[in-house]
Design an enzyme around this catalytic site. Structure first.
Site, PDB file in Angstrom:
ATOM      1  N   ASN A  23     177.486 -63.630 126.917  1.00 47.18           N
ATOM      2  CA  ASN A  23     176.967 -62.266 126.986  1.00 47.18           C
ATOM      3  C   ASN A  23     175.498 -62.369 127.373  1.00 47.18           C
ATOM      4  O   ASN A  23     174.706 -62.974 126.651  1.00 47.18           O
ATOM      5  CB  ASN A  23     177.076 -61.561 125.625  1.00 47.18           C
ATOM      6  CG  ASN A  23     178.522 -61.314 125.216  1.00 47.18           C
ATOM      7  OD1 ASN A  23     179.448 -61.571 125.985  1.00 47.18           O
ATOM      8  ND2 ASN A  23     178.713 -60.815 124.005  1.00 47.18           N
TER       9      ASN A  23
ATOM     10  N   ARG B  98     188.672 -56.958 128.306  1.00 41.91           N
ATOM     11  CA  ARG B  98     188.328 -57.661 127.075  1.00 41.91           C
ATOM     12  C   ARG B  98     188.178 -56.641 125.949  1.00 41.91           C
ATOM     13  O   ARG B  98     187.369 -55.720 126.058  1.00 41.91           O
ATOM     14  CB  ARG B  98     187.021 -58.448 127.258  1.00 41.91           C
ATOM     15  CG  ARG B  98     186.504 -59.045 125.984  1.00 41.91           C
ATOM     16  CD  ARG B  98     185.264 -59.929 126.166  1.00 41.91           C
ATOM     17  NE  ARG B  98     184.871 -60.368 124.844  1.00 41.91           N
ATOM     18  CZ  ARG B  98     183.724 -60.046 124.246  1.00 41.91           C
ATOM     19  NH1 ARG B  98     182.808 -59.331 124.866  1.00 41.91           N
ATOM     20  NH2 ARG B  98     183.487 -60.447 123.026  1.00 41.91           N
TER      21      ARG B  98
ATOM     22  N   HIS C  10     185.025 -59.258 116.352  1.00 47.72           N
ATOM     23  CA  HIS C  10     183.873 -58.562 116.921  1.00 47.72           C
ATOM     24  C   HIS C  10     183.259 -57.717 115.796  1.00 47.72           C
ATOM     25  O   HIS C  10     183.159 -56.498 115.878  1.00 47.72           O
ATOM     26  CB  HIS C  10     184.269 -57.719 118.138  1.00 47.72           C
ATOM     27  CG  HIS C  10     183.126 -57.403 119.074  1.00 47.72           C
ATOM     28  ND1 HIS C  10     183.161 -57.651 120.428  1.00 47.72           N
ATOM     29  CD2 HIS C  10     181.901 -56.865 118.852  1.00 47.72           C
ATOM     30  CE1 HIS C  10     182.015 -57.255 120.992  1.00 47.72           C
ATOM     31  NE2 HIS C  10     181.235 -56.766 120.041  1.00 47.72           N
TER      32      HIS C  10
ATOM     33  N   TYR D 196     172.018 -60.374 128.385  1.00 48.94           N
ATOM     34  CA  TYR D 196     171.289 -59.110 128.467  1.00 48.94           C
ATOM     35  C   TYR D 196     169.813 -59.272 128.816  1.00 48.94           C
ATOM     36  O   TYR D 196     169.218 -58.369 129.381  1.00 48.94           O
ATOM     37  CB  TYR D 196     171.425 -58.324 127.153  1.00 48.94           C
ATOM     38  CG  TYR D 196     172.814 -57.776 126.946  1.00 48.94           C
ATOM     39  CD1 TYR D 196     173.243 -56.635 127.623  1.00 48.94           C
ATOM     40  CD2 TYR D 196     173.717 -58.404 126.092  1.00 48.94           C
ATOM     41  CE1 TYR D 196     174.517 -56.129 127.453  1.00 48.94           C
ATOM     42  CE2 TYR D 196     175.004 -57.908 125.908  1.00 48.94           C
ATOM     43  CZ  TYR D 196     175.400 -56.762 126.592  1.00 48.94           C
ATOM     44  OH  TYR D 196     176.661 -56.273 126.422  1.00 48.94           O
TER      45      TYR D 196
ATOM     46  N   GLU E 189     179.518 -63.243 119.498  1.00 52.01           N
ATOM     47  CA  GLU E 189     178.108 -63.336 119.101  1.00 52.01           C
ATOM     48  C   GLU E 189     177.925 -63.683 117.620  1.00 52.01           C
ATOM     49  O   GLU E 189     177.381 -62.882 116.847  1.00 52.01           O
ATOM     50  CB  GLU E 189     177.376 -62.032 119.433  1.00 52.01           C
ATOM     51  CG  GLU E 189     177.467 -61.647 120.899  1.00 52.01           C
ATOM     52  CD  GLU E 189     176.551 -60.496 121.292  1.00 52.01           C
ATOM     53  OE1 GLU E 189     175.977 -59.856 120.390  1.00 52.01           O
ATOM     54  OE2 GLU E 189     176.410 -60.228 122.496  1.00 52.01           O
TER      55      GLU E 189
ATOM     56  N   GLU F 148     180.047 -60.219 128.729  1.00 49.51           N
ATOM     57  CA  GLU F 148     179.355 -58.929 128.623  1.00 49.51           C
ATOM     58  C   GLU F 148     178.083 -58.975 129.448  1.00 49.51           C
ATOM     59  O   GLU F 148     177.333 -59.948 129.391  1.00 49.51           O
ATOM     60  CB  GLU F 148     178.921 -58.607 127.182  1.00 49.51           C
ATOM     61  CG  GLU F 148     180.023 -58.215 126.252  1.00 49.51           C
ATOM     62  CD  GLU F 148     179.503 -57.871 124.847  1.00 49.51           C
ATOM     63  OE1 GLU F 148     178.331 -57.469 124.697  1.00 49.51           O
ATOM     64  OE2 GLU F 148     180.285 -58.029 123.901  1.00 49.51           O
TER      65      GLU F 148
HETATM   66  C1  FCB Z   1     176.259 -56.938 122.332  1.00 48.94           C
HETATM   67  C2  FCB Z   1     177.535 -56.629 121.563  1.00 48.94           C
HETATM   68  C3  FCB Z   1     178.285 -55.449 122.088  1.00 48.94           C
HETATM   69  C4  FCB Z   1     177.367 -54.343 122.530  1.00 48.94           C
HETATM   70  C5  FCB Z   1     176.287 -54.860 123.443  1.00 48.94           C
HETATM   71  C6  FCB Z   1     175.350 -53.802 123.958  1.00 48.94           C
HETATM   72  O1  FCB Z   1     175.382 -57.607 121.505  1.00 48.94           O
HETATM   73  O2  FCB Z   1     178.404 -57.733 121.597  1.00 48.94           O
HETATM   74  O3  FCB Z   1     179.191 -55.046 121.080  1.00 48.94           O
HETATM   75  O4  FCB Z   1     176.888 -53.655 121.450  1.00 48.94           O
HETATM   76  O5  FCB Z   1     175.554 -55.839 122.782  1.00 48.94           O
END
Ligand code: FCB
Length: 450
Positions: A292, A77, A121, A294, A166, A353
């Site tokens: 994504n 990607r 992006h 985290y 995002e 992600e």
């Molecule tokens: C996300 C972004 C990516 C990267 C990660 C750690 O928010 O999409 O570009 O910076 O965090």
């Protein structure tokens, strides 16, 4: 050791973004992006870093694809830099810019790697920022015209497209808090940005379908879970407000054809103007949802914050927080995927992600023994496997990131890569980390060890 197997054809990948890796910021006719402008201003980025050279991927592309092949990636990607393709954002195409992505796609296909491209992006063209950027409703047409140029050249060979990465971060970090480019702090501009990003997405999806390509198109959202810290109704409402702000504002218009009503009432005059056909455009069916993931957060009511909530990391037992202060919480990845299935009847999902930055130094050869990243990824892969067992239609997983890169406002201080980059070295020497070899095995076995 038990092996947890993934479905046949599961798309194991890695992700990057143009501004974070390419460098060559003003070469071969590329125009200026808002991230070029922003990072060239003092005190915007930690240590004054900028993406001018970054990983110099623009000049190392074949070598990077060879490393991906060696890793065994099924998919990669990446994002396309809008001002590299259209230096003014609209109008004149820059053939060498487009040719770079053309070569990248051919190189990937040659290596047997499926390309997934993101159109936006974050590196929006500065000349269009000078015309008002995303808060200007014309941005919808600018984006659609850009999408057409890129589709015309590449959509015959790229089977997966994401419109935005995002949009929440573009709107709120870029226009609400001003901590990211273009550095504007005005929440009503942020809310217009939300709406125009949505419309630009809907238009691009529409266009892709009209052009008759048989690939898939979707969007990439940063989603999280938000858990009230107590049973108090104020905390429950605060958690819902944060959920609406981060998740609902982006999921609901696309998958439920409406903005979250409570949140829109709550923001009152800040709500964006919505024209009669807008929601129908936004709610075009998408082929996949990119997630994504985290972190997860505990939320409580706070009279002292603008949005009247305060959040703290939700951390799974035995884990800690990352360098960014994000709580490590693999169990909530399963919960999030379950939520998307149950409450949104989600289209097929790809984790677009997930990954972590770690303060694990390289030895004198450039090698990093990143056991922490291996543990992090293993736990999240297992959480994804749990979701699949529960019936979530999860089709692939892209590790963030293929290589250490420019981490936005944090510059080069945070390293998320499976490949170490020596940013002091003019050649940006690349060295696979221990996690690279570990991930190679996961892909080879299509399974993760228990
Ligand atoms: C996300 C972004 C990516 C990267 C990660 C750690 O928010 O999409 O570009 O910076 O965090």
């Amino acid at each position: 050791m038990t092996q947890l197997h993934f479905p046949d054809g599961f798309l194991w990948g890695a992700a990057t973004a143009a501004y974070q890796i390419e460098g060559a910021w003003d070469e071969d006719g590329k125009g200026e992006s808002i991230w070029d402008r922003f990072s060239h201003q003092p005190f915007r980025i930690l240590n004054g870093d900028a993406g001018d050279i970054a990983c110099d991927h623009y000049h190392h592309m074949p070598e990077d694809v060879a490393m991906m092949k060696n890793l065994g990636l099924k998919a990669y990607r990446f994002s396309i830099s809008w001002p590299r393709v259209l230096p003014q954002g609209i109008g004149q195409v820059n053939p060498p810019g487009l040719a770079f992505y053309d070569r990248l796609v051919d190189e990937l296909l040659e290596a047997g790697i499926v390309p997934m491209a993101t159109l936006n992006h974050w590196d929006f063209p500065q000349p269009l920022q000078d015309l008002g950027g995303w808060p200007n409703r014309d941005s919808i047409n600018w984006f659609t015209a850009y999408a057409q140029v890129v589709f015309d050249k590449l959509a015959d060979r790229i089977p997966y497209w994401a419109t935005h990465n995002e949009p929440m971060v573009v709107a709120f970090s870029g226009y609400g808090f001003g901590s990211f480019a273009p550095g504007i702090a005005d929440f009503s501009e942020a809310m217009k940005t939300v709406h125009h990003l949505h419309l630009a997405h809907g238009n691009a999806v529409n266009l892709y379908r009209q052009l008759g390509y048989d690939g898939q198109i979707g969007i990439v959202l940063n989603l999280a879970t938000f858990i009230p810290e107590t049973d108090d109704s104020a905390d429950i409402a605060a958690a819902k407000r944060m959920e609406d702000l981060i998740n609902g504002l982006f999921l609901d218009p696309i998958l439920k054809r409406d903005y979250p009503a409570d949140f829109m009432d709550w923001i009152g005059v800040m709500a964006p103007p919505i024209q009669p056909d807008d929601m129908a455009v936004i709610a075009q069916p998408i082929d996949f949802l990119g997630v994504n993931y985290y972190f997860s957060q505990y939320v409580k009511y706070s009279p002292h914050s603008l949005f009247k909530f305060e959040a703290k990391p939700n951390i799974d037992p035995g884990w800690g927080a990352t360098e960014k202060g994000w709580g490590i919480c693999p169990s909530q990845l399963t919960a999030l995927l379950r939520h998307l299935k149950t409450n949104y009847d989600s289209p097929p999902i790809y984790i677009t992600e997930n990954g972590t930055s770690l303060d694990e130094p390289a030895d004198e050869t450039g090698f990093v023994s990143d056991q922490g990243r291996i543990n992090y990824l293993r736990a999240h892969f297992k959480a994804a496997h749990d979701a699949i067992q529960e019936g979530v239609d999860l089709r692939g997983y892209f590790v963030w990131s293929l290589m250490d890169n420019f981490e936005w406002a944090e510059g080069y201080s945070l390293r998320f890569g499976l490949i170490h980059i020596d940013f002091e070295n003019p050649q940006r020497k690349r060295t696979p980390k221990e996690s690279f070899a570990w991930y190679q095995k996961v892909i080879e076995n299509n399974a993760v060890g228990d």
